[in-house]
Design an enzyme around this catalytic site. Structure first.
Site, PDB file in Angstrom:
ATOM      1  N   LYS A 229      32.316  35.220  52.861  1.00 22.46           N
ATOM      2  CA  LYS A 229      31.523  36.062  53.373  1.00 22.46           C
ATOM      3  C   LYS A 229      30.409  35.823  53.560  1.00 22.46           C
ATOM      4  CE  LYS A 229      33.132  40.067  51.800  1.00 22.46           C
ATOM      5  NZ  LYS A 229      35.030  39.248  50.785  1.00 22.46           N
TER       6      LYS A 229
ATOM      7  N   ARG B 194      33.885  48.758  51.878  1.00 25.20           N
ATOM      8  CA  ARG B 194      35.463  48.022  50.964  1.00 25.20           C
ATOM      9  C   ARG B 194      36.791  49.023  51.595  1.00 25.20           C
ATOM     10  NH1 ARG B 194      32.323  43.686  48.008  1.00 25.20           N
ATOM     11  NH2 ARG B 194      33.916  42.377  47.186  1.00 25.20           N
TER      12      ARG B 194
ATOM     13  N   ARG C  73      33.747  28.351  42.738  1.00 26.26           N
ATOM     14  CA  ARG C  73      32.528  29.104  42.897  1.00 26.26           C
ATOM     15  C   ARG C  73      31.984  29.352  41.612  1.00 26.26           C
ATOM     16  NH1 ARG C  73      31.948  34.303  46.058  1.00 26.26           N
ATOM     17  NH2 ARG C  73      33.076  34.998  44.844  1.00 26.26           N
TER      18      ARG C  73
ATOM     19  N   ARG D 165      31.522  33.129  37.843  1.00 28.89           N
ATOM     20  CA  ARG D 165      30.932  35.261  37.888  1.00 28.89           C
ATOM     21  C   ARG D 165      31.801  35.699  37.034  1.00 28.89           C
ATOM     22  NH1 ARG D 165      30.853  36.897  43.642  1.00 28.89           N
ATOM     23  NH2 ARG D 165      31.685  38.681  42.709  1.00 28.89           N
TER      24      ARG D 165
ATOM     25  N   ARG E 120      41.257  41.547  41.917  1.00 23.58           N
ATOM     26  CA  ARG E 120      40.343  41.399  42.784  1.00 23.58           C
ATOM     27  C   ARG E 120      41.288  41.250  44.312  1.00 23.58           C
ATOM     28  NH1 ARG E 120      36.098  37.696  42.213  1.00 23.58           N
ATOM     29  NH2 ARG E 120      35.187  38.387  44.209  1.00 23.58           N
TER      30      ARG E 120
HETATM   31  P1  AMP Z   1      31.788  40.539  45.484  1.00 21.88           P
HETATM   32  O1  AMP Z   1      30.165  39.644  45.535  1.00 21.88           O
HETATM   33  O2  AMP Z   1      31.283  41.422  47.241  1.00 21.88           O
HETATM   34  O3  AMP Z   1      32.895  39.708  45.206  1.00 21.88           O
HETATM   35  O4  AMP Z   1      31.709  42.011  44.908  1.00 21.88           O
HETATM   36  C1  AMP Z   1      31.724  41.759  43.491  1.00 21.88           C
HETATM   37  C2  AMP Z   1      32.383  43.648  43.036  1.00 21.88           C
HETATM   38  O5  AMP Z   1      31.279  43.891  43.336  1.00 21.88           O
HETATM   39  C3  AMP Z   1      33.096  44.128  43.211  1.00 21.88           C
HETATM   40  O6  AMP Z   1      34.490  43.316  42.818  1.00 21.88           O
HETATM   41  C4  AMP Z   1      33.128  45.181  43.180  1.00 21.88           C
HETATM   42  O7  AMP Z   1      33.445  45.655  41.652  1.00 21.88           O
HETATM   43  C5  AMP Z   1      31.715  45.936  43.184  1.00 21.88           C
HETATM   44  N1  AMP Z   1      31.255  45.834  44.675  1.00 21.88           N
HETATM   45  C6  AMP Z   1      30.967  45.016  45.673  1.00 21.88           C
HETATM   46  N2  AMP Z   1      30.708  46.028  47.185  1.00 21.88           N
HETATM   47  C7  AMP Z   1      31.385  46.838  46.918  1.00 21.88           C
HETATM   48  C8  AMP Z   1      31.923  48.005  47.827  1.00 21.88           C
HETATM   49  N3  AMP Z   1      31.916  47.878  49.158  1.00 21.88           N
HETATM   50  N4  AMP Z   1      32.709  49.579  46.856  1.00 21.88           N
HETATM   51  C9  AMP Z   1      33.099  49.051  45.615  1.00 21.88           C
HETATM   52  N5  AMP Z   1      32.627  48.587  44.971  1.00 21.88           N
HETATM   53  C10 AMP Z   1      32.253  47.051  45.628  1.00 21.88           C
END
Ligand code: AMP
Length: 223
Positions: free
Chosen positions: A13, A88, A124, A157, A168
């Site tokens: 994404k 989400r 990554r 990360r 996740r």
């Molecule tokens: P991502 O970079 O999208 O994988 O997001 C990394 C982390 O940020 C996720 O595992 C959540 O802990 C938090 N996070 C990102 N977007 C959301 C969301 N829309 N709702 C809740 N937590 C989020």
């Protein structure tokens, strides 16, 4: 125009969001990037979010909804924007509709098999300075460990480590996957295959986007 990139962690994404921004000019908004920035700066919001993020759990809806509400009012979002990682869950999707009820919506769900996701997440790397995304399997930097864009250090990360990846994916199946039905019912849902080279996936994304954008423009002209 609101473009929502749906799909499990590791499906691409973020990468496709960056490419859509470059190709079509819609800014990419990633809640993950915004939260990571807040964590890095040590803001009150970052302090609240950090532990959840490091464990692979969702940050509270109140926090992410407030972040999005503020960001989409910026001038660069007037023509549209691409969401990466938001919504989400269903309450976030409903909040989004309430805060921006007029924008037409396109959902693109990028799907990849579970092993593909795990392999991509483990490979990554991101730039610690500008957030650019690399992958040791499909998008290596020119110089190992160094960002091509800004020369920053590439890091893994915290939540791309194996134990957190598992959590996740579990959270994705429990909460986020429900959005597939939700958007299918709204008739805005499109699914594409996220496997293969980045350029090939972009072609699939672009085909959906261009067909949907044409439909919206024709509808608008008729009104
Ligand atoms: P991502 O970079 O999208 O994988 O997001 C990394 C982390 O940020 C996720 O595992 C959540 O802990 C938090 N996070 C990102 N977007 C959301 C969301 N829309 N709702 C809740 N937590 C989020």
């Amino acid at each position: 125009m609101r473009i929502i990139l749906l799909g499990p962690p590791g499906c691409g994404k973020g990468t496709q969001g960056d490419l859509i921004e470059k190709k079509y000019g819609f800014p990419k908004i990633s809640t993950g990037d915004l939260l990571r920035e807040a964590v890095q700066k040590g803001t009150p919001l970052g302090k609240k979010a950090e532990a959840f993020m490091n464990q692979g759990k969702l940050v509270s809806d109140g926090i992410v909804i407030a972040v999005i509400r503020e960001r989409i009012t910026d001038g660069d979002c007037r023509e549209g924007y691409v969401l990466d990682g938001f919504p989400r869950n269903i309450p976030q999707a409903q909040a989004l509709e309430e805060m921006d009820s007029k924008s037409p919506e396109i959902v693109i769900d990028i799907q990849l098999d579970e092993q593909g996701l795990v392999d991509r997440l483990a490979a990554r790397r991101i730039c610690s300075r500008c957030g650019a995304i690399y992958n040791l399997l499909v998008k290596e930097p020119e110089k190992p460990g160094i960002c091509d864009e800004c020369g920053g250090q590439l890091i893994q990360r915290e939540d791309d480590k194996p134990a957190v990846i598992k959590e996740r994916l579990r959270v994705y199946h429990e909460k986020t996957e429900k959005l597939i039905d939700y958007y299918q019912n709204k008739k805005v849902y499109n699914r594409i295959d996220g496997s293969g080279e980045i350029e090939r996936v972009l072609q699939r994304v672009s085909a959906v986007l261009e067909s949907e954008l044409t439909k919206f423009r024709e509808d608008e002209a008729r009104r």
